[in-house]
Design a protein around this motif. Sequence first.
Motif, mmCIF file in Angstrom:
data_model
loop_
_atom_site.group_PDB
_atom_site.id
_atom_site.type_symbol
_atom_site.label_atom_id
_atom_site.label_comp_id
_atom_site.label_asym_id
_atom_site.label_seq_id
_atom_site.Cartn_x
_atom_site.Cartn_y
_atom_site.Cartn_z
ATOM 1 N N ASP A 12 0.811 -1.225 0.000
ATOM 2 C CA ASP A 12 0.000 0.000 0.000
ATOM 3 C C ASP A 12 0.839 1.268 0.000
ATOM 4 O O ASP A 12 0.306 2.354 0.168
ATOM 5 N N GLU A 28 2.265 3.085 -2.332
ATOM 6 C CA GLU A 28 1.959 4.143 -3.306
ATOM 7 C C GLU A 28 0.626 4.819 -3.007
ATOM 8 O O GLU A 28 0.493 6.026 -3.152
ATOM 9 N N GLN A 29 -0.359 4.019 -2.568
ATOM 10 C CA GLN A 29 -1.656 4.611 -2.192
ATOM 11 C C GLN A 29 -1.479 5.607 -1.060
ATOM 12 O O GLN A 29 -1.997 6.718 -1.093
ATOM 13 N N ARG A 60 1.240 7.058 -0.188
ATOM 14 C CA ARG A 60 2.079 8.184 -0.618
ATOM 15 C C ARG A 60 1.234 9.277 -1.281
ATOM 16 O O ARG A 60 1.410 10.460 -0.999
ATOM 17 N N THR A 61 0.291 8.849 -2.152
ATOM 18 C CA THR A 61 -0.567 9.837 -2.815
ATOM 19 C C THR A 61 -1.320 10.667 -1.782
ATOM 20 O O THR A 61 -1.398 11.885 -1.880
ATOM 21 N N ARG A 62 -1.837 9.986 -0.771
ATOM 22 C CA ARG A 62 -2.606 10.702 0.242
ATOM 23 C C ARG A 62 -1.734 11.664 1.029
ATOM 24 O O ARG A 62 -2.121 12.798 1.299
ATOM 25 N N GLU A 97 1.099 12.991 0.066
ATOM 26 C CA GLU A 97 1.523 14.100 -0.799
ATOM 27 C C GLU A 97 0.418 15.140 -0.921
ATOM 28 O O GLU A 97 0.674 16.344 -0.847
ATOM 29 N N ALA A 98 -0.819 14.660 -1.110
ATOM 30 C CA ALA A 98 -1.947 15.592 -1.210
ATOM 31 C C ALA A 98 -2.089 16.376 0.086
ATOM 32 O O ALA A 98 -2.365 17.578 0.070
ATOM 33 N N PHE A 99 -1.875 15.694 1.206
ATOM 34 C CA PHE A 99 -1.990 16.347 2.510
ATOM 35 C C PHE A 99 -0.931 17.438 2.646
ATOM 36 O O PHE A 99 -1.223 18.548 3.092
#
Lengths: 295, 446
Positions: B415, B417-418, B420-422, B424-426
């Motif tokens: 998990d 990458e999933q 990481r996206t969150r 990064e968005a944060f």
Amino acid sequence: MSTTEDVNRGPYDLGIDVGAISCKLLLLKDGKIVGTKLGNTSMEPGKLAEILMKELLEEMKLDRKDIGYIVATGQGRRSVEIADMARTEITSFAKGAYSIDPEVEVVADIGGHGIRVMKMGEMGIISDFRTNDKCSTGTGCFMDTMAHALEVEIEDVGERSLHSKLAEHVNATCTVFAESEVVSLIAKGKVTDDILAGLHQMVSRKIVALVNSTQCKGKVLVCGGVARNVGVVEELKKTMNREMIVPDLPQMIGAYGAALMAPRPKYAIKPNLPDVEEVKVVKTTFLDRFLRWKK
Amino acid sequence: MTNEGPRYLKDKEGYFSKEQRDRTKKRSKEMEAAVSATLKKQKNRPKAMSYFDELHKYEGARYHELKEFHDKGGKIVGTLCVMVPLELVHASGAQVIRMCSGYYEPVHPANELLGDAGLCPMVKSTLGTQMVSSNPIVDLVDMVAGPATCDGKMKLAEILEDWVPVVMMNIPRVKVGESSSKLWVKEIIHLKTKLEELTGNPIKKSTLRKEIKKWNEANQHWSELLKIRKADKPPISGRDAMLVVQATQIDRIDRWNKKMKDLLLELKKLEKKGLFAGEEGAARILLAGSPMMYPNFKIPTIIEESGGTIITDELCTGYRLMADPVIVDGMSKKEIYEALAERYFFPCSCPCFSPNDERIRRMKESIKVFGIEGVVFHTLRGCHLNNLEATKIELALREEGIPMVKLESEYDEGDIEQVRTRVEAFVEMIKARREFKLSHTAEENK
């Protein structure tokens, strides 16, 4: 950004949204959409983005030099080497949605592999966001699987469910279990349209629950590939219990937001998306992708 | 506890094949080496950190030291939660190992026993380590002290009884009322008796006082480190700080104190030079939620690689380990035990307690003191207590205007990458908010 550098750069901005299932490109000039391109995400999203960009430029009769900034977003944003900068899809969708309607309070992006719900704060800055946790229900991939099980083209799914008079209940929320439930409904001789309507009800329940978890009662903007499914949109209108808008190009909002993030002097906020010709859709099914993947 | 009745897996040797044991060992070792390598790659890293790296190393110097100690007849006590008074264990002459495991691979043998039923991966990993003896340091344990905190840890302690004697400590889970504190003092005295039985040394008042003094010194050093982390550009990363504080759980505390002094001196020098451990303009993050034992540094690594920096945490594998000193009011034995009980009960803000407003209070305080811009709340899969408390915390933080993101993770790398996206968005969100605030105040000042 200094003005001299801006002069050297072309007037167009390109937003590339590399999603889990499709890759979206959108060309922007002075804050107006001038062209879009849609393709299926391949194993090499970086190269695909480049190919799609060349095709788009050819169609538009433009040169690579005309593009000032390239901004990548989506799950494959890091593999787009031609991009000048990369931002997460959460930020991009919020940016795009804010540009379409600054009064939107919640943005729901229902994509190929993920659902993202963003709560907007002042000036289009996200104040909170939620995503689907390790569950694919309601995503484009989920609808693909169901359409495949029902032997319906994914493009017809929305239209057909509208013919239903009495929707069948689908209870399972896991993609695999829902598929077996659908198969058992087929075995019982239920009408395909009714099953589809039931699936759309389930999907909309999931989306509404995620939107409600932001504890926000304001206007909702629904975008992402699944927002092109009229069945889901109709169902959402019934259950959302608040003002809801679906933009003209729901799938393109991420790429639109990304292109807007090009570091230029700020555009004036445009209240509505300008008219663009309907995007050509490349027809693919889950099976096609599966076969391609097997190759 | 008795040894009668049906047991889980008495036959430690016969059930798992040699290949499976070797694979688990090999993968654990590789994982630790990989995590250690990423930690060493951090920029502006203090040289004094190398001691702590070596201490945590799989089958490293600390293992050989403890092995020698054990071979000479020394006793080693394993602990399962932060509520075990380590002063007491050290005063008995035994050495301590925190048994909570951060290795991913031992989850699989535990799955064979328990099934993959959404259980806490940390519990499964700790059990799996014991089942296939994948971590040699854990094999040295002579006795386990396990406070009955969450359901997972309580049953884990019970299952571990198959391999090693366990002292289950009945920790009161309701924090109010006089009966709770009275019970906990009794439980600590019970642990003391068990420790005396194990080592054969009666715990003297003077040795206990000496140990308390050492640990209070350690607490002072930790406060010193927290002061350094308050800076605009702290010279130490959140991961390193966690590594340092987790070292207290396996090290000799007097030596830890010495090494900590060196580290603090070096950090002050780095701070004067203006060297920053994080990226320029990094988002200041508070990390909270479920425990993260080394080498399970997945989430902190993602945060610090995505443009955030962990300024402080609210974890039982971080800040909470050293939260408060033991304050002894009098000279009698009773008062010492009461002081120990107080230190290891009231400041602990584990979600297994109710009421647990202490946690929100501490977090709010940290946000003000450390200038936190966002909270990352991490829950392990199946950590019901943290999951349940997350909403309450999120609502409380919203009142303060602090955003929180909740991340669920498991003991695998699928998990990343999933998550990481969150994250990064944060981080993007925090930075956008910061810019907006700055421009807003600039306009107001005009």
